[in-house]
Design a protein around this motif. Sequence first.
Motif, mmCIF file in Angstrom:
data_model
loop_
_atom_site.group_PDB
_atom_site.id
_atom_site.type_symbol
_atom_site.label_atom_id
_atom_site.label_comp_id
_atom_site.label_asym_id
_atom_site.label_seq_id
_atom_site.Cartn_x
_atom_site.Cartn_y
_atom_site.Cartn_z
ATOM 1 N N PRO A 62 4.224 -3.864 -23.644
ATOM 2 C CA PRO A 62 4.243 -2.745 -22.768
ATOM 3 C C PRO A 62 2.640 -2.440 -22.536
ATOM 4 N N THR A 63 2.687 -2.462 -21.065
ATOM 5 C CA THR A 63 1.258 -2.193 -20.695
ATOM 6 C C THR A 63 1.244 -1.050 -19.589
ATOM 7 N N MET A 64 0.092 -0.548 -19.397
ATOM 8 C CA MET A 64 0.112 0.333 -18.000
ATOM 9 C C MET A 64 -0.779 -0.245 -17.014
ATOM 10 N N ALA A 65 0.043 0.045 -15.715
ATOM 11 C CA ALA A 65 -0.461 -0.642 -14.416
ATOM 12 C C ALA A 65 -0.108 0.192 -13.423
ATOM 13 N N ILE A 66 -0.761 0.042 -12.198
ATOM 14 C CA ILE A 66 -0.502 0.752 -11.034
ATOM 15 C C ILE A 66 0.610 0.192 -10.291
ATOM 16 N N ASP A 67 1.562 0.934 -10.135
ATOM 17 C CA ASP A 67 2.976 0.721 -9.884
ATOM 18 C C ASP A 67 3.277 1.203 -8.233
ATOM 19 N N LEU A 68 2.747 2.430 -8.089
ATOM 20 C CA LEU A 68 2.813 2.666 -6.629
ATOM 21 C C LEU A 68 1.617 3.235 -5.699
ATOM 22 N N VAL A 69 1.323 2.861 -4.617
ATOM 23 C CA VAL A 69 0.193 3.426 -3.839
ATOM 24 C C VAL A 69 0.361 3.842 -2.456
ATOM 25 N N THR A 70 0.012 5.130 -2.279
ATOM 26 C CA THR A 70 0.168 5.985 -1.143
ATOM 27 C C THR A 70 -1.372 5.840 -0.339
ATOM 28 N N VAL A 71 -1.391 5.196 0.804
ATOM 29 C CA VAL A 71 -2.659 5.132 1.471
ATOM 30 C C VAL A 71 -2.736 6.318 2.533
ATOM 31 N N ASN A 72 -3.666 6.977 2.435
ATOM 32 C CA ASN A 72 -3.707 8.076 3.511
ATOM 33 C C ASN A 72 -4.646 7.926 4.530
ATOM 34 N N THR A 73 -5.690 7.323 4.423
ATOM 35 C CA THR A 73 -6.741 6.833 5.268
ATOM 36 C C THR A 73 -7.220 5.252 4.812
ATOM 37 N N ASN A 74 -7.194 4.608 5.734
ATOM 38 C CA ASN A 74 -7.672 3.054 5.359
ATOM 39 C C ASN A 74 -8.429 2.706 6.915
ATOM 40 N N THR A 75 -9.658 2.722 6.587
ATOM 41 C CA THR A 75 -10.269 2.016 8.157
ATOM 42 C C THR A 75 -11.262 0.768 7.618
ATOM 43 N N SER A 76 -11.030 0.432 6.366
ATOM 44 C CA SER A 76 -11.486 -0.840 5.968
ATOM 45 C C SER A 76 -11.354 -2.132 6.591
ATOM 46 N N VAL A 77 -11.981 -3.270 6.287
ATOM 47 C CA VAL A 77 -11.389 -4.438 6.989
ATOM 48 C C VAL A 77 -10.356 -4.975 6.173
ATOM 49 N N LEU A 78 -9.740 -4.342 5.163
ATOM 50 C CA LEU A 78 -8.468 -4.864 4.295
ATOM 51 C C LEU A 78 -7.519 -4.190 4.638
ATOM 52 N N HIS A 79 -6.293 -4.787 4.967
ATOM 53 C CA HIS A 79 -4.988 -4.183 5.202
ATOM 54 C C HIS A 79 -4.653 -3.407 4.020
ATOM 55 N N ASP A 80 -3.719 -2.428 4.122
ATOM 56 C CA ASP A 80 -3.256 -1.484 3.305
ATOM 57 C C ASP A 80 -2.428 -2.521 1.903
ATOM 58 N N GLU A 81 -1.548 -3.464 2.427
ATOM 59 C CA GLU A 81 -0.966 -4.237 1.460
ATOM 60 C C GLU A 81 -1.809 -5.110 0.622
ATOM 61 N N TYR A 82 -3.060 -5.480 1.270
ATOM 62 C CA TYR A 82 -3.997 -6.021 0.417
ATOM 63 C C TYR A 82 -4.756 -5.472 -0.586
ATOM 64 N N ILE A 83 -5.240 -4.136 -0.333
ATOM 65 C CA ILE A 83 -5.769 -3.148 -1.251
ATOM 66 C C ILE A 83 -4.619 -2.858 -2.342
ATOM 67 N N ALA A 84 -3.479 -2.701 -1.916
ATOM 68 C CA ALA A 84 -2.322 -2.343 -2.822
ATOM 69 C C ALA A 84 -2.536 -3.684 -4.010
ATOM 70 N N HIS A 85 -2.443 -4.600 -3.458
ATOM 71 C CA HIS A 85 -2.427 -6.024 -4.378
ATOM 72 C C HIS A 85 -3.501 -5.966 -5.274
ATOM 73 N N ARG A 86 -4.782 -5.609 -4.916
ATOM 74 C CA ARG A 86 -5.802 -5.829 -5.609
ATOM 75 C C ARG A 86 -5.899 -4.642 -6.595
ATOM 76 N N LEU A 87 -5.261 -3.478 -6.369
ATOM 77 C CA LEU A 87 -5.362 -2.339 -7.105
ATOM 78 C C LEU A 87 -4.261 -2.570 -8.381
ATOM 79 N N GLY A 88 -3.200 -3.378 -8.021
ATOM 80 C CA GLY A 88 -2.203 -3.800 -9.321
ATOM 81 C C GLY A 88 -2.848 -4.510 -10.163
#
Length: 241
Positions: A62-88
């Motif tokens: 067992p380890t700890m990892a990011i499981d849920l991501v709530t995006v409030n604001t994202n005006t970067s060049v990356l889509h929300d799903e891409y950032i969530a994948h990188r966070l995971g």
Amino acid sequence: FFFNDTATTEIYTRSIVGSVRCVQETGIKILQLTTTMMKFELKGVDLSIANALRRVMIAEVPTMAIDLVTVNTNTSVLHDEYIAHRLGLIPFNSSLSDSYEYSRDCLCPGYCAKCAVEFTLHAKGEKGRAIEVTSLDLKPTEIGEEGGDKVLPAKLYDELGKEEPPVLITKLNENQELDLRVIVRKGIGKEHAKWNPVATVALQQAPFIEINQHKAMTMTIKQKKEIIDSCPANVFKYNDG
């Protein structure tokens, strides 16, 4: 890692090579240990046991990892799903994972301090230059405050023990902003690869070959060199002395 099994295998090469030594005692010997890798020898076990240990290292720890991501604001060049994948993919310090419940076992309706640690991230691009948003920008909130100061993005070190830069999430230019909230939970690699505690685990057999010195003394130099040349793995070497 390497392992020696208990089965004795006879190796016939002009009667000079004896048998693989039968190892009766089970044990582990660490051959190499760095900040990023460990190599060890496992003795006295069957191949199935060694492979089971390999699978447990990958999928059952067992380890700890990011499981849920709530995006409030994202005006970067990356889509929300891409950032969530990188966070995971960001590794977290999991020394306190035993003190947390699995989300499926916790009685809370969503998440609480017993099963999760909450982080927030807010960054905004500056005028005239791009800024890097990294794992260091993740800040713990009051959820999971007991372990919030310890369940943090892991610090990475190279083989020499020097600390490496934090994990890059994205870059922001002027007027670009990223504001999100993440939930870190406990899990295992069998559920999702983001909970894998290691990059890879490999094993191979390491038989112990013993030379019959009495028969070797009766052979000519030509015969000894023929035996050396007959081995495709080049494990033998002729010593003139």
